[in-house]
Write a protein that holds these residues in place. Sequence first.
Motif: not given
Length: 440
Positions: A332-333, A336-337, A351, A354, A431, A434, A436
């Motif tokens: 998840n980190e 997010k990054n 990025s 992470s 958002k 992204r 996933e």
Amino acid sequence: MKLNLFKSLPVALAGLFVGTAAMAQEPATTTPQFRTWSIGVNAGALTPLSPLGGRNDFSNNKTSFGYGLYIKKQITNYFSLRLDGVAGKLKGDNTEAYDSGFTNTSTVSAFDTKLNYSASLNAVVNMFNIDMFKKENAIQLYTSVGAGLAGYKPTVTTAGGTSAYAGGKAISELIIPVGLGAKFKVSDGVNIDLGWTINFVDGDNLDGLYKNGNNDKYNYAYAGLEFALGKGKQLAFHNPVAATYDEALAAKNAANALKGDLDAQKAENAKLRSEMADLLKDTDGDGVADKLDKCPGTPSGTVVDGSGCPLKTPEKVVEKVVVTEEDRKVVNEAIKNLEFDLNKATIRAKSFASLNRVAALLVQKNFSLKLAGHTDNTGSKELNLRLSKARAESVKAYLVAQGANASRIEATGYGMGQPIASNKTAAGRQKNRRVEFTLY
């Protein structure tokens, strides 16, 4: 000037043949060797008329003795050049009535022309060999046509006596000889030659009488001997059609022989296959021949050993993969990054840290990872689909570069088809842009 030109023509033609003969003395490279040069002598009848039309100046054209010789070069089986020379006498008078009822009112009653020479260069064409399936024939028909000069001196008889035409001077005129003939081969070096030539004279003075402007003509029917020079067969009597036929027949016989050998080999192979079929017969289909199968009747699909008996396969141990909360936190980190350059699949440097932790997690625990790329609705559908796929592949490439197993990472792009927020606001679009991570 015209007379001098015609007189020089026989000399030029003779020079041409002598030069060609000299060149022919060089070693021949053709195989087989053929005789292509020949000389001929002949004798026969000279008559001052032609059956091919036109009215003669005298009613009674007599037949006189003539003689000739020639030199011939056979260029191909069917074509040759021949330099002919003929001499003799031509005679006629008006002692008979004309067949057409024509009345001759001329004071000239007879003529006697001495043909000093008749020299011409002729193209001779062999029409065909008598037997098309014999490589060497003994009989041959030919035709000829050419051009040359005739030199003659006519003497005419009038009521006042005999006098020479045109002041007793010899006359030279252009002639066009057209002929046909037949040759009979006696041996490889000797032929009997029978021929008939009609000579069309470019003038009306052959018989010493100028009448109606009709050009004169004379015939020469002859018999003679031709002597082929050199060694080998005569090229003129060689039949290339028959030679080609023989070669084709030989090739056909060779092909038939090869076909017989092939058929025999096929029969032998069929016999071997029949024998091998018995040796390799496998009734239960387990891949082991019946003669070697110690466990006949094995059910279809059974894995067997070399003797045909079923193999005992160890049970497959499935390793259970457990994903902990700590593992999900690392992923998840990274999500997010994760940032990319605008409208590109280039990962920004912030990025990397992470992502490095995700790569280490994949290496340590042998996890599998699914990467799903998404975009907002800015731009075309096709462009966003390509961009989402490229960003997911870019993340996969980075993780593999850090040591992760490429076969355990799946990268897919979904474009703008699965938004998680509204695309009407900048925050919502942010958002939706992204990648996933799904760990399993």
